[in-house]
Design an enzyme around this catalytic site. Structure first.
Site, mmCIF file in Angstrom:
data_model
loop_
_atom_site.group_PDB
_atom_site.id
_atom_site.type_symbol
_atom_site.label_atom_id
_atom_site.label_comp_id
_atom_site.label_asym_id
_atom_site.label_seq_id
_atom_site.Cartn_x
_atom_site.Cartn_y
_atom_site.Cartn_z
ATOM 1 N N GLY A 19 -11.623 2.193 -2.725
ATOM 2 C CA GLY A 19 -10.571 3.043 -2.146
ATOM 3 C C GLY A 19 -10.715 3.364 -0.671
ATOM 4 N N ASN A 21 -9.471 1.784 1.855
ATOM 5 C CA ASN A 21 -8.159 1.665 2.516
ATOM 6 C C ASN A 21 -7.265 2.849 2.174
ATOM 7 O OD1 ASN A 21 -7.672 -0.854 4.186
ATOM 8 N ND2 ASN A 21 -8.730 -1.717 2.403
ATOM 9 N N MET A 98 -6.325 -5.032 -7.840
ATOM 10 C CA MET A 98 -6.724 -6.412 -8.120
ATOM 11 C C MET A 98 -5.938 -7.021 -9.283
ATOM 12 S SD MET A 98 -8.580 -6.560 -5.583
ATOM 13 C CE MET A 98 -9.732 -7.912 -5.440
ATOM 14 N N LEU A 100 -2.070 -9.169 -10.172
ATOM 15 C CA LEU A 100 -0.832 -9.766 -9.690
ATOM 16 C C LEU A 100 0.325 -8.854 -10.121
ATOM 17 C CD1 LEU A 100 -0.222 -12.351 -8.139
ATOM 18 C CD2 LEU A 100 0.214 -13.491 -10.328
ATOM 19 N N HIS A 117 -4.809 -7.780 2.539
ATOM 20 C CA HIS A 117 -5.668 -8.866 2.080
ATOM 21 C C HIS A 117 -6.698 -9.171 3.175
ATOM 22 C CE1 HIS A 117 -6.842 -12.362 -0.197
ATOM 23 N NE2 HIS A 117 -6.809 -13.065 0.916
HETATM 24 C C1 GAR Z 1 -10.218 -4.715 0.645
HETATM 25 O O1 GAR Z 1 -11.033 -5.554 1.419
HETATM 26 C C2 GAR Z 1 -8.881 -5.360 0.395
HETATM 27 O O2 GAR Z 1 -8.406 -6.098 1.481
HETATM 28 C C3 GAR Z 1 -9.205 -6.257 -0.767
HETATM 29 O O3 GAR Z 1 -10.038 -5.482 -1.589
HETATM 30 C C4 GAR Z 1 -10.777 -4.574 -0.766
HETATM 31 C C5 GAR Z 1 -10.562 -3.187 -1.307
HETATM 32 O O4 GAR Z 1 -11.405 -2.289 -0.641
HETATM 33 N N1 GAR Z 1 -8.029 -6.676 -1.451
HETATM 34 C C6 GAR Z 1 -7.885 -7.897 -1.939
HETATM 35 O O5 GAR Z 1 -8.742 -8.760 -1.884
HETATM 36 C C7 GAR Z 1 -6.527 -8.165 -2.592
HETATM 37 N N2 GAR Z 1 -6.266 -9.561 -2.653
HETATM 38 P P1 GAR Z 1 -11.134 -0.744 -0.739
HETATM 39 O O6 GAR Z 1 -11.049 -0.417 -2.232
HETATM 40 O O7 GAR Z 1 -12.331 -0.112 -0.114
HETATM 41 O O8 GAR Z 1 -9.857 -0.439 -0.022
#
Ligand code: GAR
Length: 220
Positions: A19, A21, A98, A100, A117
């Site tokens: 989390g 982001n 994660m 689709l 992404h």
């Molecule tokens: C992030 O790096 C995001 O870009 C990636 O998962 C991570 C989540 O981190 N998303 C993907 O790969 C989707 N295809 P977070 O939970 O710390 O935000």
């Protein structure tokens, strides 16, 4: 403005893990970076998602909706839609979600779902994007914020930021460098689509206040 109406644009966040982001979006919201965005709820599909602690810390309403509690993807997504509707959500931000996204969500929020992404799409979609970049031998990678469509990381691109791939990088060091950029890029994209006029020309996201030399009249 009619009495009782607000100027807010309600945003719901979907996440599966850590989390960071989600937290960056919340931090920017609390710092006053957005003119309209108000993050009103978090939905996670895993009961141990770290994002839940962030929601608690920031006082954001959260919901756990697990795929295994539903017999079909449609029912699972319909449950998510009902929660988002109960919060009057207009925009959905996938932040490390994660799965689709299926038709049920897409049809309820057309061109209103964003994803981030950790690669410069269309390179390295799907899982382990940073590992894919390292193994391919690219010298530059980065992150992409895009509209979600029915494909895997295929929707129209809103914002990209790049970082160098350095000699000696591991998946972790590259992921950390990209993540720093993700935390800025996601808010930049959300601010842009909620505050600036835009349209889609095919798969091109066109900001209507942007001039030919790339300088906007209303850049964030
Ligand atoms: C992030 O790096 C995001 O870009 C990636 O998962 C991570 C989540 O981190 N998303 C993907 O790969 C989707 N295809 P977070 O939970 O710390 O935000």
């Amino acid at each position: 403005m009619t009495l009782g109406q607000t100027q807010w644009t309600n945003v719901g966040v979907l996440a599966s893990g850590r989390g960071s982001n989600f937290e960056a979006l919340l931090r920017h919201e609390r710092e006053g970076y957005f003119a309209k965005v108000r993050i009103v709820c978090l939905i996670v599909d895993k009961s141990d998602a770290g994002a839940l602690h962030i929601a608690e810390r920031y006082g954001v309403t959260f919901h756990i909706v697990r795929r295994k509690d539903f017999s079909s993807k449609e029912e699972f997504e319909q449950s998510i839609v009902s929660i988002l509707e109960s919060h009057e959500v207009e925009w959905v931000a996938l932040a490390g979600y994660m799965r689709l996204v299926g038709r049920t969500l897409l049809e309820r929020f057309p061109q209103r779902i964003l994803n981030i992404h950790p690669a410069l799409l269309p390179a390295f979609p799907g899982l382990h994007a940073q590992r894919q970049a390292l193994e391919y031998g690219v010298k530059v990678s980065g992150c992409t914020v895009h509209f979600v469509d029915e494909g895997m990381d295929t929707g129209p691109i809103i914002v990209q930021r790049c970082v160098p791939v350095l000699p000696g990088d591991t998946e972790d060091t590259l992921a950390a460098r990209i993540l720093n950029q993700e935390h800025e890029a996601y808010s930049e994209a959300l601010k842009a689509v909620t505050e600036r006029p835009w349209c889609l020309e095919g798969r091109i996201v066109r900001f209507l206040d942007e001039t030919a030399n790339g300088k906007g009249t209303n850049l964030p």
